[in-house]
Design a protein around this motif. Structure first.
Motif, PDB file in Angstrom:
ATOM      1  N   ASP A  49       0.782  -1.307   0.002  1.00  0.00           N
ATOM      2  CA  ASP A  49      -0.021   0.069  -0.067  1.00  0.00           C
ATOM      3  C   ASP A  49       0.898   1.160   0.024  1.00  0.00           C
ATOM      4  O   ASP A  49       1.664   1.573   0.857  1.00  0.00           O
ATOM      5  CB  ASP A  49      -0.940  -0.025   1.210  1.00  0.00           C
ATOM      6  CG  ASP A  49      -1.898   1.184   1.344  1.00  0.00           C
ATOM      7  OD1 ASP A  49      -2.449   1.609   0.038  1.00  0.00           O
ATOM      8  OD2 ASP A  49      -2.207   1.629   2.229  1.00  0.00           O
ATOM      9  N   ILE A  50       0.878   1.943  -1.229  1.00  0.00           N
ATOM     10  CA  ILE A  50       1.656   3.069  -1.383  1.00  0.00           C
ATOM     11  C   ILE A  50       0.789   4.325  -0.727  1.00  0.00           C
ATOM     12  O   ILE A  50      -0.211   4.448  -0.906  1.00  0.00           O
ATOM     13  CB  ILE A  50       2.126   3.182  -2.798  1.00  0.00           C
ATOM     14  CG1 ILE A  50       2.690   2.446  -3.156  1.00  0.00           C
ATOM     15  CG2 ILE A  50       2.860   4.856  -2.758  1.00  0.00           C
ATOM     16  CD1 ILE A  50       3.172   2.436  -4.638  1.00  0.00           C
ATOM     17  N   GLY A  51       1.676   5.261   0.005  1.00  0.00           N
ATOM     18  CA  GLY A  51       1.172   6.288   0.825  1.00  0.00           C
ATOM     19  C   GLY A  51       0.091   5.768   1.790  1.00  0.00           C
ATOM     20  O   GLY A  51      -1.071   6.314   2.008  1.00  0.00           O
ATOM     21  N   LEU A  72       4.133   1.838   2.318  1.00  0.00           N
ATOM     22  CA  LEU A  72       5.314   2.759   1.954  1.00  0.00           C
ATOM     23  C   LEU A  72       4.807   4.142   1.917  1.00  0.00           C
ATOM     24  O   LEU A  72       3.525   4.409   1.579  1.00  0.00           O
ATOM     25  CB  LEU A  72       5.866   2.459   0.445  1.00  0.00           C
ATOM     26  CG  LEU A  72       6.877   3.477   0.010  1.00  0.00           C
ATOM     27  CD1 LEU A  72       7.860   2.432  -0.760  1.00  0.00           C
ATOM     28  CD2 LEU A  72       6.482   4.557  -0.823  1.00  0.00           C
ATOM     29  N   ASP A  73       5.478   5.217   2.498  1.00  0.00           N
ATOM     30  CA  ASP A  73       5.115   6.471   2.973  1.00  0.00           C
ATOM     31  C   ASP A  73       6.320   7.176   2.910  1.00  0.00           C
ATOM     32  O   ASP A  73       7.444   6.749   3.389  1.00  0.00           O
ATOM     33  CB  ASP A  73       4.167   6.516   3.887  1.00  0.00           C
ATOM     34  CG  ASP A  73       3.270   7.731   3.927  1.00  0.00           C
ATOM     35  OD1 ASP A  73       2.035   7.409   3.757  1.00  0.00           O
ATOM     36  OD2 ASP A  73       3.794   8.942   3.879  1.00  0.00           O
ATOM     37  N   TYR A  74       6.194   8.615   2.567  1.00  0.00           N
ATOM     38  CA  TYR A  74       7.548   9.302   2.534  1.00  0.00           C
ATOM     39  C   TYR A  74       7.489  10.381   3.942  1.00  0.00           C
ATOM     40  O   TYR A  74       8.198  11.147   4.141  1.00  0.00           O
ATOM     41  CB  TYR A  74       7.977  10.369   1.403  1.00  0.00           C
ATOM     42  CG  TYR A  74       6.852  11.547   1.015  1.00  0.00           C
ATOM     43  CD1 TYR A  74       5.620  11.311   1.621  1.00  0.00           C
ATOM     44  CD2 TYR A  74       7.332  12.354   0.301  1.00  0.00           C
ATOM     45  CE1 TYR A  74       4.719  12.454   1.180  1.00  0.00           C
ATOM     46  CE2 TYR A  74       6.445  13.379  -0.172  1.00  0.00           C
ATOM     47  CZ  TYR A  74       5.245  13.414   0.270  1.00  0.00           C
ATOM     48  OH  TYR A  74       4.556  14.618  -0.003  1.00  0.00           O
ATOM     49  N   ASP A 101      10.188   7.228  -1.252  1.00  0.00           N
ATOM     50  CA  ASP A 101       9.308   8.131  -2.091  1.00  0.00           C
ATOM     51  C   ASP A 101       8.921   7.033  -3.085  1.00  0.00           C
ATOM     52  O   ASP A 101       9.642   6.221  -3.733  1.00  0.00           O
ATOM     53  CB  ASP A 101      10.349   9.068  -2.846  1.00  0.00           C
ATOM     54  CG  ASP A 101       9.423  10.239  -3.465  1.00  0.00           C
ATOM     55  OD1 ASP A 101       8.766   9.755  -4.544  1.00  0.00           O
ATOM     56  OD2 ASP A 101       9.527  11.498  -3.093  1.00  0.00           O
ATOM     57  N   VAL A 102       7.504   7.508  -3.785  1.00  0.00           N
ATOM     58  CA  VAL A 102       7.227   6.319  -4.600  1.00  0.00           C
ATOM     59  C   VAL A 102       7.897   6.564  -6.179  1.00  0.00           C
ATOM     60  O   VAL A 102       7.779   5.639  -6.775  1.00  0.00           O
ATOM     61  CB  VAL A 102       5.495   6.692  -4.897  1.00  0.00           C
ATOM     62  CG1 VAL A 102       5.480   7.942  -5.490  1.00  0.00           C
ATOM     63  CG2 VAL A 102       4.910   5.783  -5.928  1.00  0.00           C
ATOM     64  N   GLU A 133       7.548   3.153 -12.384  1.00  0.00           N
ATOM     65  CA  GLU A 133       8.184   2.878 -11.381  1.00  0.00           C
ATOM     66  C   GLU A 133       7.307   1.729 -10.543  1.00  0.00           C
ATOM     67  O   GLU A 133       7.644   0.747  -9.887  1.00  0.00           O
ATOM     68  CB  GLU A 133       8.580   3.906 -10.218  1.00  0.00           C
ATOM     69  CG  GLU A 133       9.051   3.735  -8.898  1.00  0.00           C
ATOM     70  CD  GLU A 133      10.573   2.935  -9.080  1.00  0.00           C
ATOM     71  OE1 GLU A 133      11.274   2.758  -8.063  1.00  0.00           O
ATOM     72  OE2 GLU A 133      10.988   2.623 -10.265  1.00  0.00           O
ATOM     73  N   VAL A 134       5.917   2.025 -10.590  1.00  0.00           N
ATOM     74  CA  VAL A 134       5.042   1.157  -9.730  1.00  0.00           C
ATOM     75  C   VAL A 134       4.900  -0.305 -10.679  1.00  0.00           C
ATOM     76  O   VAL A 134       4.951  -1.235 -10.161  1.00  0.00           O
ATOM     77  CB  VAL A 134       3.574   1.842  -9.693  1.00  0.00           C
ATOM     78  CG1 VAL A 134       2.545   0.851  -9.062  1.00  0.00           C
ATOM     79  CG2 VAL A 134       3.731   3.012  -8.687  1.00  0.00           C
TER      80      VAL A 134
END
Length: 204
Positions: A49-51, A72-74, A101-102, A133-134
């Motif tokens: 799960d991004i962000g 993943l999160d920045y 970072d994504v 990138e995803v």
């Protein structure tokens, strides 16, 4: 919505960031529920799960697969809150939450069966290259699910765009074009009836 609130939504920080994450967990419920109705999760899917914000969707995915669910999160606060919420899974090594970072993820090619992005792509830079990138980290025949509260036609979109530098909103056709250009082979869109909620699922 004022600029500070949206800045917090982009990257929660400080004490106010924790409150922002709690608010997002609550306010994004309808979006999350509709997204989970649209996507098919297999019980052996490895998921990212991004962000990931406060980790509420990590928690939901963990109930649907026996495999690992990572986030993943920045935002350092988002990573910390996601770990706290999913403490047992983290301790059992079923969940890892990555600070990154994504647009440049420290993840090997073709790692995940499913990648999700809830209410976050508005702030992604260079969207088509970020989608590439995803795509890189998704296995062949894997899925990328985008869930957002606007289909690009919400009455408040214009106000947000004027308020927040670097924010973008996208329609389903725009997202389909970017995703196909990024290397996905098939894209389907779902709009919640009588609402602006949009879910887009791209297959690699």
């Amino acid at each position: 919505m004022d600029t500070e609130k949206i800045t917090q939504c982009m990257k929660p920080h400080g004490e106010e960031g924790i409150q922002t994450i709690e608010n997002m967990n609550e306010n994004h419920k309808d979006i999350s529920e509709f997204a989970f109705e649209c996507v098919k999760v297999n019980n052996n899917d490895k998921i990212l799960d991004i962000g990931c914000g406060g980790g509420v969707n990590i928690e939901k995915f963990l109930k649907l697969t026996e495999n690992n669910v990572n986030g993943l999160d920045y935002s350092e606060i988002s990573v910390a809150e996601s770990i706290k919420r999913n403490k047992t899974a983290v301790e059992e090594k079923r969940c890892e939450v990555i600070l990154a970072d994504v647009s440049d993820m420290p993840i090997d090619d073709e790692t995940y069966d499913l990648v999700s992005a809830f209410e976050t792509i508005y702030f992604w830079p260079d969207i088509e290259n970020t989608f590439k990138e995803v795509a890189r980290i998704i296995k062949d025949n894997g899925q990328f699910m985008i869930a957002q509260g606007t289909n690009g036609n919400h009455p408040d979109d214009e106000k947000w765009l004027k308020t927040v530098e670097g924010m973008s909103v996208y329609t389903a056709p725009q997202l389909e074009e970017y995703l196909l250009n990024a290397g996905f082979s098939n894209v389907k869109s779902y709009k919640k009836e009588n609402d602006y909620i949009l879910v887009v699922i791209a297959k690699k």
